[in-house]
Design a protein around this motif. Structure first.
Motif, PDB file in Angstrom:
ATOM      1  N   GLN A   1      -7.245  -1.614  -0.025  1.00 55.88           N
ATOM      2  CA  GLN A   1      -7.612  -0.387   0.697  1.00 55.88           C
ATOM      3  C   GLN A   1      -7.046   0.839  -0.002  1.00 55.88           C
ATOM      4  O   GLN A   1      -5.950   0.778  -0.551  1.00 55.88           O
ATOM      5  N   THR A   2      -7.801   1.934   0.061  1.00 59.66           N
ATOM      6  CA  THR A   2      -7.255   3.162  -0.519  1.00 59.66           C
ATOM      7  C   THR A   2      -6.185   3.710   0.430  1.00 59.66           C
ATOM      8  O   THR A   2      -6.298   3.599   1.647  1.00 59.66           O
TER       9      THR A   2
ATOM     10  N   PRO B   1      -6.242   6.346  -4.487  1.00 55.14           N
ATOM     11  CA  PRO B   1      -5.783   5.105  -5.122  1.00 55.14           C
ATOM     12  C   PRO B   1      -5.656   3.968  -4.119  1.00 55.14           C
ATOM     13  O   PRO B   1      -5.408   4.211  -2.936  1.00 55.14           O
ATOM     14  N   THR B   2      -5.825   2.747  -4.591  1.00 58.83           N
ATOM     15  CA  THR B   2      -5.575   1.590  -3.724  1.00 58.83           C
ATOM     16  C   THR B   2      -4.091   1.222  -3.820  1.00 58.83           C
ATOM     17  O   THR B   2      -3.392   1.642  -4.749  1.00 58.83           O
TER      18      THR B   2
END
Lengths: 274, 111
Positions: A211-212, A240-241
């Motif tokens: 997930q981001t 970003p993840t």
């Protein structure tokens, strides 16, 4: 034409910046231009081959062949950068300090930084292959002249920013310059690690923390000039993840920790020293 | 049963389970034609990893790019690429074809 120029500029930028940093860091190295040039030419030749094989590679491994190839390229580049930052540059610094020479982190022609040559070639290879694919695809369409002109503007623009960075770094006094280039190379390595995390997630190899974490595109969009530059230079991602952040942080920790460890070991007396 | 047999059996079972998990994995398909995505709005289940198959039927390559999905991938002309996305929270995630951003636009809707 402008659209083509912008895309090619974006693709060229990261490799151009890295070459600029390495050119500055190896300024005192004898025969450095020929050596760097060889890296760029090797990378460009590889890019043509990779682009020609793109259709085959894409179909491999149930449609994720390209991500696996990218992951392999990024892994090698990352390993080379870590090895260089932790071992070679510190040994060079030690040698330079011993000789009481002003600190060429790479020694004075004693050691050629081969690992960096490989990373230069690999970054030109990766960005170059995408550029070649894009330009070749576009040029097979309608207006070949303006496509090629756009591509040329893009490449020249990207290279100019790389040159600008090099010129800026060259003005910094030698002692501070190595501190600056070291930090830039470390950020570049972390950026490679974050791209590696994405390639592995995209290929379905690593599924954790996908997930981001946040969205900072309101403050700094990836499309803005500053966002583009910080992305190419330090791997900035607006969304970003968790996996990318973990790879990024781990690489920085590894580089800083490894460097300290090697320096501490070098200071410790290990038997008779001449 | 020796240890080795046990190990082999365990591995086989594990790989069979992974294979069946893969088969059950939700898939979604996108087609690129005339530098446009079809469907332009793609529904996928939220909370699960989704295997996205993108067929590029144009004669030119395209780059599937989505900041929202944290994905970017070049898809050569006439080929099909696999991109794993998610697990996603319910919501709308935009994507574009970076090589033709004016016409190639779409949305993934996770629900």
């Amino acid at each position: 034409m402008l659209g083509v120029a912008i895309i090619v500029f974006r693709e060229t930028l990261e490799a151009a910046l890295f070459v600029g940093i390495i050119a500055a860091a190896t300024r005192s190295l004898h025969g450095r231009s020929a050596w760097l040039g060889a890296g760029v030419v090797l990378g460009a030749a590889g890019a043509l081959i990779l682009a020609a094989a793109a259709g085959h590679i894409s179909a491999l491994a149930d449609g994720v062949g390209q991500d696996l190839v990218n992951a392999a390229i990024l892994s090698i580049a990352l390993a080379m950068l870590i090895w260089h930052c932790v071992w070679v540059s510190n040994q060079g610094a030690q040698a330079a300090a011993d000789a009481r020479a002003l600190g060429s982190a790479f020694g004075r022609g004693r050691r050629k930084p081969w690992a960096l040559l490989v990373v230069v070639a690999l970054s030109v290879l990766r960005e170059g292959a995408e550029t070649v694919l894009f330009v070749a695809g576009y040029a097979s369409g309608s207006d070949q002249g303006s496509t090629l002109a756009g591509a040329l503007v893009g490449v020249v623009g990207g290279t100019a920013v790389g040159l600008l960075l090099y010129a800026g770094l060259a003005r910094v006094p030698v002692r501070q310059m190595f501190a600056v280039t070291n930090v830039l190379v470390q950020l570049f390595a972390a950026s490679i690690a974050s791209q590696l995390a994405r390639a592995l997630a995209q290929a379905g190899v690593l599924n954790a923390w996908g997930q981001t974490l946040w969205d900072s595109s309101v403050w700094l969009s990836m499309e803005s000039p500053v966002g583009t530059l910080v992305h190419a230079l330090a791997g900035y991602e607006a969304q970003p993840t968790g996996l990318q952040l973990a790879f990024y942080a781990l690489t920085l920790l590894l580089l800083l920790g490894g460097t300290r460890w090697v320096r501490a070991r070098q200071r410790a007396p290990v038997g008779p020293v001449s | 049963m020796t240890r080795l047999h046990f190990l082999v059996l365990t591995l086989l079972t594990a790989s069979a389970m992974t294979a069946s998990a893969r088969a059950a994995e939700p898939q979604a398909q996108l087609v690129i034609k005339n530098h446009q995505f079809t469907p332009a709005e793609l529904k996928v289940p939220a909370g699960q990893r989704v295997k996205l198959l993108v067929h590029n039927q144009d004669l030119t390559p395209e780059e599937f790019e989505s900041h929202d999905l944290n994905r970017e991938k070049v898809i050569p002309a006439g080929s099909t690429a696999t991109i794993f996305i998610g697990p996603l929270k319910p919501g709308r995630y935009s994507f574009i074809g970076e090589f033709h951003p004016d016409s190639a636009q779409g949305l993934v809707v996770a629900e």
